[in-house]
Motif scaffolding. Structure first.
Motif, mmCIF file in Angstrom:
data_model
loop_
_atom_site.group_PDB
_atom_site.id
_atom_site.type_symbol
_atom_site.label_atom_id
_atom_site.label_comp_id
_atom_site.label_asym_id
_atom_site.label_seq_id
_atom_site.Cartn_x
_atom_site.Cartn_y
_atom_site.Cartn_z
ATOM 1 N N TRP A 275 31.222 40.279 29.037
ATOM 2 C CA TRP A 275 31.151 41.351 28.038
ATOM 3 C C TRP A 275 30.340 42.539 28.552
ATOM 4 O O TRP A 275 30.700 43.697 28.314
ATOM 5 N N ILE A 276 29.229 42.261 29.238
ATOM 6 C CA ILE A 276 28.414 43.349 29.788
ATOM 7 C C ILE A 276 29.222 44.138 30.812
ATOM 8 O O ILE A 276 29.206 45.376 30.821
ATOM 9 N N GLN A 277 29.939 43.434 31.675
ATOM 10 C CA GLN A 277 30.757 44.100 32.684
ATOM 11 C C GLN A 277 31.810 44.993 32.041
ATOM 12 O O GLN A 277 32.032 46.133 32.475
ATOM 13 N N LEU A 278 32.460 44.499 31.012
ATOM 14 C CA LEU A 278 33.493 45.271 30.330
ATOM 15 C C LEU A 278 32.904 46.492 29.633
ATOM 16 O O LEU A 278 33.454 47.598 29.709
ATOM 17 N N ARG A 279 31.773 46.309 28.954
ATOM 18 C CA ARG A 279 31.162 47.424 28.223
ATOM 19 C C ARG A 279 30.761 48.555 29.170
ATOM 20 O O ARG A 279 31.027 49.727 28.903
ATOM 21 N N THR A 280 30.121 48.209 30.268
ATOM 22 C CA THR A 280 29.639 49.252 31.173
ATOM 23 C C THR A 280 30.785 49.941 31.914
ATOM 24 O O THR A 280 30.659 51.102 32.299
ATOM 25 N N SER A 281 31.899 49.247 32.118
ATOM 26 C CA SER A 281 33.050 49.892 32.767
ATOM 27 C C SER A 281 33.733 50.874 31.826
ATOM 28 O O SER A 281 34.276 51.887 32.261
#
Length: 396
Positions: A275-281
């Motif tokens: 989720w963190i990876q998706l949000r920051t992308s």
């Protein structure tokens, strides 16, 4: 004062302002959560309620799958259909679904096998055939791990007023045995809940696709479900398409009760990392904003700023900060739980501390890996949330 002193003064003022704003958001989430999540279904209902097509994408058999799916057969709502979507024709979940269809012959339920490849998002590929067959203009997308209350669908439909295009549920978790279950509740009831409630209150897109009610006609104007198959976080882009067309997106008064039968600390952390990876992308500014929103980081920075501005003790300030943050989190999760927590205060303390410490390391890990693993499939994430699959799990 020297120029460097003015620089430090300005930095200290900014940090202390961010710290004050963080507590304002914390209090706002409590007030908004109390108002939003404690509404009751009105005594007088509309004469006509819209029919709802419920899409249930399923992959594999979870220990709680039968229990979760059965709740959808027992909902108190006048007109709905269940559209179960299973991509792998050898999936054992087919037998679970079929047994429920046989057990409840009066419920309008259908099973769709095979799916259709319209992009790289496996969930979209799985749901497309069921979505195309939906007979109602209101569609509920609901993950297989969601456990539904009898009046949840009614609550969501009543929340969909004239200007609302999507109604989604704030993620939470069912009570299960063991500390990993408690840790999951602590995360979704504190840190995640604060972010989710504040975002919804301020009109910021925070929709998650695990349980969301959608106007099908608006989705069709945005290109239909197929349009979002290129994204792994299809829920964010789908809801943004609604917002761009002038529709509101809001949460219902009941949370999405996740009831996965297999759970562990590792599973939770891998999920949060994704989720963190998706949000920051999708929102690059979160690379800076998310770390400073964390209790330990903003507390440490504010302790220095307070010492610089007011000549206070950094240690005393930090301990007071921790206590205040902890108490606000405890109040918030109690509001979401609608009463006492289903585990001891000691478990909450341990879970809260572990969550606050581990999340910082998850943020750091997310910046050193562009690959995402989801349901045994690996994807490469690119800026803007677009993904490409690296390899697929081979069926045997």
């Amino acid at each position: 004062m020297e120029p460097w002193d003015y620089t430090l003064l300005g930095l200290a003022v900014v940090i202390f302002g961010i710290w004050c704003f963080s507590f304002f958001l914390h209090i706002l989430s409590i007030i908004y959560g109390k108002w939003r999540l404690h509404r009751k279904v009105p005594a007088v209902l509309p004469d006509i309620l819209p029919g709802v097509s419920i899409l249930k994408p399923i992959v594999g058999v979870d220990p709680n799958l039968f229990e979760n799916l059965e709740t959808f057969f027992n909902m108190k709502y006048p007109s709905y259909e269940l559209l179960f979507c299973i991509q792998d024709e050898s999936d054992a979940a087919i037998m679970v679904v079929q047994s429920l269809i046989n057990k409840y012959p009066k419920v309008d339920a259908k099973l769709f096998l095979g799916g259709k490849k319209v992009g790289v998002n496996p969930k979209i590929n799985n749901m497309v055939t069921g979505y195309d067959a939906a007979k109602f203009e209101t569609v509920l997308i609901s993950d297989s791990r969601i456990k539904m209350a009898e009046d949840t669908l009614l609550d969501m439909v009543l929340t969909m007023t004239e200007k609302v295009g999507i109604v989604h549920q704030m993620p939470y978790a069912c009570t299960r045995k063991g500390f990993p279950s408690h840790l999951e509740k602590v995360y979704f009831g504190t840190q995640h809940a604060k972010m989710y409630l504040v975002s919804d209150c301020l009109g910021i897109n925070c929709c998650t696709g695990m349980s969301c009610l959608i106007r099908k006609d608006v989705l069709e104007k945005a290109g239909g479900l197929r349009q979002f198959g290129q994204y792994l976080a299809e829920d964010y882009f789908l809801s943004q398409a609604f917002i761009n067309r002038g529709w509101k997106v809001c949460i219902s008064s009941q949370t999405a009760r996740q009831n996965c039968g297999t759970y562990s600390m590792t599973d939770l952390h891998n999920r949060l990392l994704r989720w963190i990876q998706l949000r920051t992308s999708m929102v690059p500014t979160l690379i800076l904003l998310e770390p400073i929103s964390q209790c330990l980081i903003i507390g440490s920075l504010a302790s220095w700023a307070s010492a610089f501005l007011f000549d206070s003790s950094p240690l005393v300030f930090f301990l007071i900060h921790l206590l205040a943050w902890f108490l606000l989190d405890y109040i918030l999760i109690s509001i979401i739980e609608h009463g006492d927590l289903p585990f001891s205060k000691f478990d909450f303390v341990v879970g809260w501390l572990l969550n606050e410490v581990s999340y910082i390391f998850l943020i750091l890990r997310s910046h050193f890996n562009s690959k995402i693993v989801w349901r045994n499939r690996t994807f490469r994430l690119r800026w803007g949330g677009i993904i490409e699959e690296l390899h697929s799990k081979q069926n045997v």
